[in-house]
Design an enzyme around this catalytic site. Structure first.
Site, mmCIF file in Angstrom:
data_model
loop_
_atom_site.group_PDB
_atom_site.id
_atom_site.type_symbol
_atom_site.label_atom_id
_atom_site.label_comp_id
_atom_site.label_asym_id
_atom_site.label_seq_id
_atom_site.Cartn_x
_atom_site.Cartn_y
_atom_site.Cartn_z
ATOM 1 C CG HIS A 1 2.394 -3.159 -11.548
ATOM 2 N ND1 HIS A 1 2.083 -3.216 -12.882
ATOM 3 C CD2 HIS A 1 3.253 -2.125 -11.399
ATOM 4 C CE1 HIS A 1 2.734 -2.248 -13.516
ATOM 5 N NE2 HIS A 1 3.454 -1.574 -12.640
ATOM 6 C CG ASN B 1 -2.949 -7.408 -14.092
ATOM 7 O OD1 ASN B 1 -2.755 -6.839 -13.033
ATOM 8 N ND2 ASN B 1 -2.468 -6.957 -15.234
ATOM 9 C CG ASP C 1 -4.572 -17.812 11.064
ATOM 10 O OD1 ASP C 1 -3.457 -17.296 11.260
ATOM 11 O OD2 ASP C 1 -5.426 -17.959 11.961
ATOM 12 C CD GLU D 1 0.439 -16.172 9.146
ATOM 13 O OE1 GLU D 1 1.088 -15.165 9.504
ATOM 14 O OE2 GLU D 1 -0.084 -16.982 9.943
ATOM 15 C CG ASP E 1 5.128 -15.439 11.247
ATOM 16 O OD1 ASP E 1 3.935 -15.126 11.429
ATOM 17 O OD2 ASP E 1 5.948 -15.575 12.174
ATOM 18 C CG PHE E 2 1.492 -12.188 6.574
ATOM 19 C CD1 PHE E 2 2.159 -11.530 5.550
ATOM 20 C CD2 PHE E 2 0.852 -13.389 6.268
ATOM 21 C CE1 PHE E 2 2.173 -12.035 4.254
ATOM 22 C CE2 PHE E 2 0.854 -13.898 4.983
ATOM 23 C CZ PHE E 2 1.517 -13.219 3.975
ATOM 24 C CD GLU F 1 -1.220 -13.570 11.806
ATOM 25 O OE1 GLU F 1 -1.154 -14.786 12.123
ATOM 26 O OE2 GLU F 1 -0.216 -12.839 11.710
#
Length: 250
Positions: free
Chosen positions: A85, A116, A221, A224, A230-231, A244
């Protein structure tokens, strides 16, 4: 997706490698090339956590566009990887319907069992503890790269043969997660400040992963850079840049 759409995903079926699926319980960008989510995004607070039992009703996602290959639960069988998940079932236990929604295969990736069931699960448990303490969490997670190691050794992809149809499910090299933590009741991008904590991790999708999730803390960062996402695009750009670049220390 109150804090942003990390890949500018759309609901246009022609955008088949960045297709937006919005559900009550979470949203995701689906990639019809990898047969994985690019990312899954959800909000977590104490209101989402209750007494519903784990439904375990893994199934194809009926919301995928007509003609797309749909992953079935059995497609992961004998691969040595879990149906892992992204939006985990423990974060959606206020009722059976909410929990059931997490078992759609568009919310799954081939995840090494140690990743997991041990390291990844520790961070999930830690996140729910923050929610129980009254925090609002904005979570995004997903896979990256290709090539993981499960119980049966290294694998780049799962080859699925269904009658005359053949397809591939990419096995990711990494799992990653980004979490923005806000005080109770703070649910707007305007509530995010330069002091708002962010938790970010990048974990190898392998059986020899370290058990302590904190070993894999990085900056947003760094995630990303790995994912080209791009958060926090809805957050003030100066504030987003500040939060970030930090690495969270629990």
């Amino acid at each position: 997706m109150a804090m942003g759409n990390p890949s500018a995903a759309t609901t246009d079926p022609r955008d088949e490698n960045n297709y937006l699926l919005r559900k009550t319980e979470y949203s995701l960008s689906y990639n019809n090339g990898t047969r994985l989510p690019n990312w899954v995004s959800w909000h977590l607070n104490a209101s989402w956590i209750g007494g519903a039992e784990r439904q375990n009703n893994f199934r194809p996602d009926p919301d995928l566009p007509k003609g797309w290959f749909k992953v079935f639960p059995a497609d992961y069988s004998k691969s040595g990887f879990d149906r892992g998940h992204m939006c985990n079932s423990g974060d959606r236990t206020r009722d059976e319907q909410s929990n059931s929604a997490t078992f759609l295969m568009t919310n799954m990736i081939p995840q090494a069992p140690q990743n997991n069931q041990q390291t990844w699960e520790q961070l999930e448990t830690y996140s729910r503890a923050l929610a129980h303490q009254g925090h609002e969490l904005y979570v995004v997670s997903g896979p990256a790269g290709q090539g993981g190691t499960g119980k049966n050794g290294s694998m780049d992809k799962i080859v699925v043969k269904r009658g005359n149809q053949e397809a591939e499910i990419v096995v990711p090299a990494f799992t990653w997660k980004v979490i923005l933590v806000l005080p109770q009741g703070m649910t707007s991008p305007k509530d995010v400040t330069a002091d708002s904590p962010t938790i970010a991790v990048i974990m190898p999708n392998t059986q020899d992963i370290e058990l302590d999730w904190k070993r894999y803390i990085v900056s947003v960062d760094a995630v990303e850079e790995l994912t080209h996402l791009d958060f926090f695009t809805e957050v003030d750009p100066d504030v987003a840049a500040e939060i970030e670049q930090r690495s969270y220390q629990p």
